[in-house]
Structures are given as C-alpha cells and as structure tokens.
Design an enzyme around this catalytic site. Structure first.
Site, PDB file in Angstrom:
ATOM      1  N   CYS A  91       0.801  -1.295  -0.018  1.00 27.59           N
ATOM      2  CA  CYS A  91       0.054   0.038  -0.080  1.00 27.59           C
ATOM      3  C   CYS A  91       0.793   1.196   0.023  1.00 27.59           C
ATOM      4  O   CYS A  91       0.171   2.418  -0.418  1.00 27.59           O
ATOM      5  CB  CYS A  91      -1.007  -0.102   1.155  1.00 27.59           C
ATOM      6  SG  CYS A  91      -1.945  -1.258   1.336  1.00 27.59           S
ATOM      7  N   HIS A 335      -9.718   2.950  -2.111  1.00 26.96           N
ATOM      8  CA  HIS A 335      -8.015   2.372  -1.779  1.00 26.96           C
ATOM      9  C   HIS A 335      -7.707   1.633  -2.991  1.00 26.96           C
ATOM     10  O   HIS A 335      -7.628   0.328  -2.865  1.00 26.96           O
ATOM     11  CB  HIS A 335      -7.994   1.777  -0.487  1.00 26.96           C
ATOM     12  CG  HIS A 335      -6.472   1.309  -0.149  1.00 26.96           C
ATOM     13  ND1 HIS A 335      -5.689   1.906  -0.760  1.00 26.96           N
ATOM     14  CD2 HIS A 335      -6.420   0.726   0.956  1.00 26.96           C
ATOM     15  CE1 HIS A 335      -4.514   1.431   0.135  1.00 26.96           C
ATOM     16  NE2 HIS A 335      -4.919   0.753   1.112  1.00 26.96           N
TER      17      HIS A 335
END
Length: 383
Positions: A91, A335
């Site tokens: 991420c 996301h």
C-alpha cells in the site's frame, strides 16, 4: 556533480472506482497510461519546454506481473527510449515510487521523472500454485505473524482501545469532507476523465445512523468494531507526478521533496508503520508536526488511521486535527492499493500548490504497508 533536489511540478490522477464498477473494463496499464499522459502534458506546460524524460517508475501490488510501468509508458505515447520500472511496496508502492524517482534526481540526473502507482483490482489475476489458488503472497515468513490487513485493523482497534463509535465518526468525517470537496470542485483539476467518468464514485453522505447498520466483518458481531462502513473499499485507479531537478524547474511552482523515511515494524501490527516512519522523518529533517500545513494519510481503515494519528498527536478524544485529509481520504475515495500513496501526493499538490499556499508551506504524506512497514515523505512548496 552536485546533487539536485527533486520537485513535483505536475500531479494528476484518474477517478477512483470501487472494484467491479465504473473502471472495471480498464487494465492496470490503461489506468496508468491515462494518468501518465496527462501528468506529462501538465509538466511540459508548466516548464514551457520539453525537458528530456529519464524514467517512468510506478508502484503496483496485484497486477498481472511483468513491468506495468513500461507497458503503461508505451501506451501513453512516451518514446521507446524511456525506460520503466515497477516496484511493489504494497500500500506504500505509489509513494515509494515517487521517493525512488526523487532519489534518482538527487543522485545527479538532470532529466524529468514520472512516478506514481496504479491498481486494477477488477482485473487482478487469480494466483495459482501447486495445491490451488491463493489470494496473496506472504507478507512475512513462517515464524512471524502475518495477518491480513482487515483482521490486523480489528486487532489494532482492540489493542489501542479505539471504539466502534470513534471509527464510524472518522469514516463519516472522511465522506463528508470528500463530498464537500467534490461539490466545491476541488478535485476537478487533478482528475483525468476516463470513458466519460470524471468523478470518484465513493464519497457519499454518511450519517452515524447509516454507519451503525454495518456489521463487523473481521470478528464476532458482538465484539468486532471494523465494518465495511469504516473501512476503505477495494478500488481501481492510478495517480502520477512529474519530478524535475531544481536546476531545471525554472519558474514552475511545485512541491520540493524535503526528506523521506521508510521503516519496518512488527508484522503483527502493520498499521502502526506510519508512526515510526513519521518519527524518523521528523528527526531526520528537524521539522515538527506543528510546522506542517497539510497531512495526507492513506486511510485504509478508520481504526488504523486513528491509531496512527493518536500516537503522533494528531487525534484525540476531542477529534482529528483539521490538517489531516482535509478533503477526505481513502475511506471515502477508495483505496487502489498500489496507487494510494501517489494519490496522497496528488492531493498535497492540489491542497498546497493549486490552492496557492505560500512558498515554504509543508505537506506530509504517509502510508502503512503490509508486512510491517511505514513510509512517509515531507514536501515544501516552492514558487
């Protein structure tokens, strides 16, 4: 040859869409190519010249393999002589790619770099190995805790005593701010329309009563606190920036990279990675959080974001510091794993450079990383 400071002079992103929805027909290369093409055009306009492009660096987590940056670069019409490199820091990949590009410039390159990240969860392949399919590679080897990020967020909420009410309120904050920013047009200049889509599909009005209806998804309903409502959605999207050496910037305004830090932490609590990255970065640069004007944290889960923000003094029982994700964050926007760190820098560019903040204003971007890591980068407005 003296080292150069790298400055972000252009920053664009695609709309962010929930997996399987509006951008599901686009491959990760196509998403990245759209962002790269728009960013490069903006950079050339800002410079008033055609500075040579030295590399394209993109983060990606779950794509088809190969070299996404190279494929996307060619798809964007970039000359075949320009190389490409794809990296995976989960991420934090998009932010890590920007840091790597800045390091190349600091090492002496006088050419431009395009950097960022892309993710198409909708087209991510199923991974097959002897014995069957698997969802992801290990974040840590045998002998270490290796939780998925959802259960890790649930554990972190219990460890740091972060209530369901606090998580829901933070999610409501993210959505309400993103809706307000969208309605005020604050996303328009950073977005690259795709197939007629020019807005993010995630932000919506979320009341406390609506959020209370969601059931916990990673623990027993009687004790769990992490829900789909206070978690970010798996998403498709891409974001990129153009970086140039300070010697080549001319009068183009931008975000100068002041410093960055990437650190490891206990793999059992990966969500706390930004705490240690921020602490290392502030010690390295001699800057206090009180000096920072805009802060972007990748809001993977409300529990995770609140744990970090409380630890570094940006949140308390009284609420969250107004400098944090002022226009909402990943809880509202979505996301797209490999892109989200780069989305944070695009947002800083809009909040500080496009918004006309004075030279010297500081912006901080940070993300937690699966396997127990954190990345943080500090930028300064130059004009």
């Amino acid at each position: 040859m003296r080292s150069s400071v790298a400055t972000v002079i252009a920053a664009r992103r695609t709309p962010i869409a929930t997996v399987g929805q509006r951008l599901s027909a686009f491959s990760v290369d196509e998403l990245a190519a759209a962002s790269l093409e728009a960013t490069l055009a903006d950079a050339r306009l800002a410079l008033g010249a055609d500075l040579p492009l030295g590399d394209v660096i993109l983060g990606n987590c779950m794509g088809p393999g190969g070299n996404t940056a190279r494929v996307a670069s060619l798809a964007a019409g970039i000359d075949v002589s320009v190389p490409g490199m794809t990296l995976d820091r989960q991420c934090g990949s998009g932010l890590a790619a920007i840091v790597v590009a800045a390091e190349q410039i600091a090492a002496g390159s006088r050419s431009m770099r395009l950097a960022g990240g892309a993710e198409s969860a909708s087209t991510a392949p199923t991974r097959i190995a002897p014995g069957g399919a698997y969802a992801r590679a290990a974040f840590a080897p045998n002998g270490y805790s290796d939780p998925d990020m959802g259960p890790a967020a649930e554990s972190l909420a219990a460890l740091r005593d972060i209530s369901r009410q606090a998580q829901d309120e933070y999610a409501r904050r993210s959505h309400s701010r993103a809706v307000a920013a969208r309605d005020a047009g604050r996303f328009v200049d950073e977005l690259v329309p795709l197939a007629g889509f020019s807005t993010d599909d995630g932000p919506r009005g979320m009341s406390a009563a609506m959020l209370a209806r969601f059931a916990p998804v990673f623990a027993d309903p009687a004790s769990g606190t992490v829900t789909a409502g206070n978690s970010s959605r798996v998403s498709d999207g891409a974001a990129s920036v153009a970086l140039v050496p300070d010697t080549e910037r001319g009068s183009a305004p931008g975000l100068e990279l002041v410093g960055s830090a990437t650190v490891g932490c206990d793999p059992s609590t990966p969500g706390l990675g930004p705490v240690f990255a921020i602490e290392a970065l502030l010690e390295q640069t001699g800057v206090s959080l009180d000096d920072v004007d805009a802060i972007e944290i990748v809001e993977a889960f409300a529990a995770q974001a609140l744990a970090v923000l409380r630890e570094v003094g940006l949140a308390s029982a009284g609420g969250v510091d107004d400098r944090v994700c002022t226009d909402g964050g990943a809880l509202a926007l979505g996301h797209p794993w490999g892109a989200s760190g780069a989305v944070s820098v695009v947002r800083l560019f809009s909040r500080l450079v496009r918004a006309g903040r004075p030279a010297g204003s500081l912006g901080l971007a940070t993300a937690a990383i699966g396997g127990g890591m954190g990345v943080a980068a500090l930028f300064r407005v130059v004009r």
